[in-house]
Scaffold this motif. Structure first.
Motif, PDB file in Angstrom:
ATOM      1  N   ALA A 121       0.837  -1.210   0.000  1.00 12.15           N
ATOM      2  CA  ALA A 121       0.000   0.000   0.000  1.00 12.15           C
ATOM      3  C   ALA A 121       0.871   1.260   0.000  1.00 12.15           C
ATOM      4  N   THR A 122       1.969   1.208   0.722  1.00 10.03           N
ATOM      5  CA  THR A 122       2.878   2.364   0.769  1.00 10.03           C
ATOM      6  C   THR A 122       3.549   2.568  -0.589  1.00 10.03           C
ATOM      7  N   ASN A 123       4.040   1.490  -1.165  1.00 13.06           N
ATOM      8  CA  ASN A 123       4.726   1.604  -2.468  1.00 13.06           C
ATOM      9  C   ASN A 123       3.768   2.098  -3.558  1.00 13.06           C
ATOM     10  N   VAL A 124       2.557   1.502  -3.604  1.00 14.24           N
ATOM     11  CA  VAL A 124       1.603   1.883  -4.649  1.00 14.24           C
ATOM     12  C   VAL A 124       1.119   3.317  -4.418  1.00 14.24           C
ATOM     13  N   GLY A 125       0.881   3.675  -3.161  1.00 17.37           N
ATOM     14  CA  GLY A 125       0.467   5.046  -2.852  1.00 17.37           C
ATOM     15  C   GLY A 125       1.485   6.045  -3.374  1.00 17.37           C
ATOM     16  N   ILE A 127       3.557   5.700  -5.843  1.00 17.36           N
ATOM     17  CA  ILE A 127       3.597   5.723  -7.316  1.00 17.36           C
ATOM     18  C   ILE A 127       2.343   6.386  -7.893  1.00 17.36           C
ATOM     19  N   PHE A 128       1.153   6.000  -7.356  1.00 19.17           N
ATOM     20  CA  PHE A 128      -0.107   6.515  -7.902  1.00 19.17           C
ATOM     21  C   PHE A 128      -0.447   7.922  -7.400  1.00 19.17           C
ATOM     22  N   ARG A 129      -0.031   8.228  -6.170  1.00 12.28           N
ATOM     23  CA  ARG A 129      -0.437   9.503  -5.560  1.00 12.28           C
ATOM     24  C   ARG A 129       0.770  10.196  -4.955  1.00 12.28           C
ATOM     25  N   PRO A 130       1.732  10.608  -5.809  1.00 16.98           N
ATOM     26  CA  PRO A 130       3.007  11.130  -5.295  1.00 16.98           C
ATOM     27  C   PRO A 130       2.857  12.389  -4.446  1.00 16.98           C
ATOM     28  N   ASN A 131       1.743  13.085  -4.586  1.00 14.50           N
ATOM     29  CA  ASN A 131       1.589  14.331  -3.819  1.00 14.50           C
ATOM     30  C   ASN A 131       0.763  14.159  -2.546  1.00 14.50           C
ATOM     31  N   ALA A 132       0.436  12.918  -2.214  1.00 14.11           N
ATOM     32  CA  ALA A 132      -0.381  12.674  -1.014  1.00 14.11           C
ATOM     33  C   ALA A 132       0.364  11.723  -0.075  1.00 14.11           C
ATOM     34  N   GLU A 133      -0.129  11.613   1.164  1.00 14.21           N
ATOM     35  CA  GLU A 133       0.396  10.608   2.089  1.00 14.21           C
ATOM     36  C   GLU A 133       0.253   9.232   1.428  1.00 14.21           C
ATOM     37  N   ALA A 134       1.278   8.381   1.578  1.00 10.26           N
ATOM     38  CA  ALA A 134       1.218   7.071   0.916  1.00 10.26           C
ATOM     39  C   ALA A 134       0.050   6.239   1.442  1.00 10.26           C
ATOM     40  N   LEU A 135      -0.104   6.183   2.766  1.00  9.89           N
ATOM     41  CA  LEU A 135      -1.222   5.439   3.355  1.00  9.89           C
ATOM     42  C   LEU A 135      -2.362   6.403   3.634  1.00  9.89           C
ATOM     43  N   THR A 136      -3.585   6.014   3.239  1.00 11.51           N
ATOM     44  CA  THR A 136      -4.747   6.860   3.527  1.00 11.51           C
ATOM     45  C   THR A 136      -5.035   6.798   5.035  1.00 11.51           C
TER      46      THR A 136
END
Ligand SMILES: O=C(O)/C=C/C(=O)CC(=O)CC(=O)O
Ligand SMILES: [Ca+2]
Ligand SMILES: [Mg+2]
Length: 388
Positions: A121-125, A127-136
């Motif tokens: 989840a951290t890695n994908v976050g 890559i997909f959402r570079p401007n947000a916290e990795a974990l929601t």
């Protein structure tokens, strides 16, 4: 067809008497008679024939084209059948694995996929959402999941046709349509529900074993370009619904008793229905290995998953949703902390690719430690990519 009696299993065979997974098979001389088999070494025990010969009370339950009636029979029956199967291992009714066809072992009711590896989840976050916290913000409080498409779950060995769809990279002005250009794998572990639960009767952590029959390997094929454009705000949809492959063998949960392990330390207090601090260890030490065209590319450790299968089941039913025989849920991509332990190409290549090419064959295998140094084999889940 002659029926073979397997000789002594080779030392360390992961399909010994401690494993005994169930599947559904046919033989060339009876292609219209799918029935339940049990893998033993490199052979399949025709459990239906052995049960009939021994006058077993479970003969009808085993002479079935799917595992569902056995799944529905409940844990005392699962245990009794497993004990009887052990007494049939020195008899006839075996077929070499190479001479049978294996089928989808159960009729899938509902299919859910989770997102339970903190590393994934951290890695994908990132890559997909570079401007947000990795974990929601919700990630450490509940096991996030999405509803998949039960009708497109296929058995290992089924070809996977490259999906078509809409893609739009952030720099593109408008979406385009065509074959997925970022076709990926996700190495996961799946859980097959046996005993149902009526609506409004949540399954507590301690009742996990009463409801879950067994464990299998899963490849949640993922079209990353389709997924990245479509997923906001409701989550994965067509990027994951074209095919999900499962291994042909479902290994009873009891086979993993020696592989039970504590999950990672919980960093946030959990609501009571998810709090497993006083429960039996909910993790399972399953070691996965992923190969593409014969080359090992990663070894994801299932023991590193943050959310356990018992927590996932508790969460799935806490709102009052019922549980049906044949419900199937996957762990979510299994990624460990190491770069050589991640469960998909998106992470392995840090979002840059390359992804799967037409003709590529993906094989995911897995095993867990068994009693007295033995191994519990999970078999394999394979698939070859075919041009769309
Ligand atoms: O972070 C996202 O937007 C989506 C990630 C996934 O592809 C998740 C998924 O299928 C769940 C998993 O396998 O862990
Ligand atoms: Ca997945
Ligand atoms: Mg899928």
């Amino acid at each position: 067809m002659p029926e073979h009696i397997p000789s002594e299993l080779p030392e360390g065979d992961p399909f010994g008497a401690d494993t005994l997974p169930y599947g559904v098979f046919t033989t060339p001389d009876a292609p219209d008679h799918p029935r339940i088999g049990v893998r033993y070494g490199a052979h399949v025990l025709d459990a239906a024939a052995a049960a009939a010969e021994h006058g077993s009370a479970y003969a009808d339950l085993l002479d079935q084209p799917v595992l569902n009636p056995l799944l529905a029979a409940g844990r005392p029956v699962w245990q009794a059948v497993r004990a009887e199967v052990r007494t049939w291992l020195d008899g006839p009714h075996f077929h070499p694995l190479s001479e049978v066809t294996l089928h989808l072992p159960f009729e899938v009711a509902d299919y859910v996929d989770f997102y339970a590896s903190e590393h994934h989840a951290t890695n994908v976050g990132r890559i997909f959402r570079p401007n947000a916290e990795a974990l929601t913000p919700n990630w450490k409080h509940l096991p996030i999941g999405y509803h998949g498409r039960a009708g497109t779950v296929v058995v290992s060995g089924t070809d996977v046709v490259r999906p078509l769809g809409q893609r739009k990279a952030p720099a593109d002005e408008r979406p385009s349509f065509g074959p997925c250009a970022k076709l990926d794998i996700e190495a996961e572990v799946g859980f097959v529900v046996g005993t149902p639960a009526p609506a409004n009767t949540p399954v507590p952590l301690g009742d996990f074993r009463e409801h879950v029959f067994g464990v299998c390997l899963v490849n949640d094929w993922s079209a990353r370009d389709i997924q990245q454009w479509e997923y906001v705000p409701l989550g994965p949809f067509l990027g994951k619904s074209f095919a999900t492959s499962v291994s042909a063998w479902i290994t009873p949960l009891d086979a993993f008793d020696t592989a039970r392990t504590a999950p990672p330390e919980r960093t946030h207090p959990l609501l009571p229905y998810l709090d497993d601090s006083a429960a039996e260890p909910g993790g399972i030490d399953i070691r996965l290995e992923v190969s593409i065209n014969g080359e090992v590319i990663t070894r994801p450790p299932f023991a590193s998953m943050y959310w356990t299968a018992a927590q996932q089941l508790a969460h799935m039913t806490i709102n009052g949703a019922s549980l049906r025989t044949g419900d199937f849920y996957a762990s979510g991509t299994v990624s460990g902390p190491g770069e050589d332990q991640v469960g998909c190409l998106l992470e392995l290549t840090k979002g840059k690719g390359p992804y799967l090419a037409d003709g590529d064959e993906v094989v995911i295998t897995g095993w867990a430690p068994g009693p007295n140094g033995s191994r519990i084999g999970l078999g394999e889940v394979t698939g070859r990519i075919i041009a769309g």
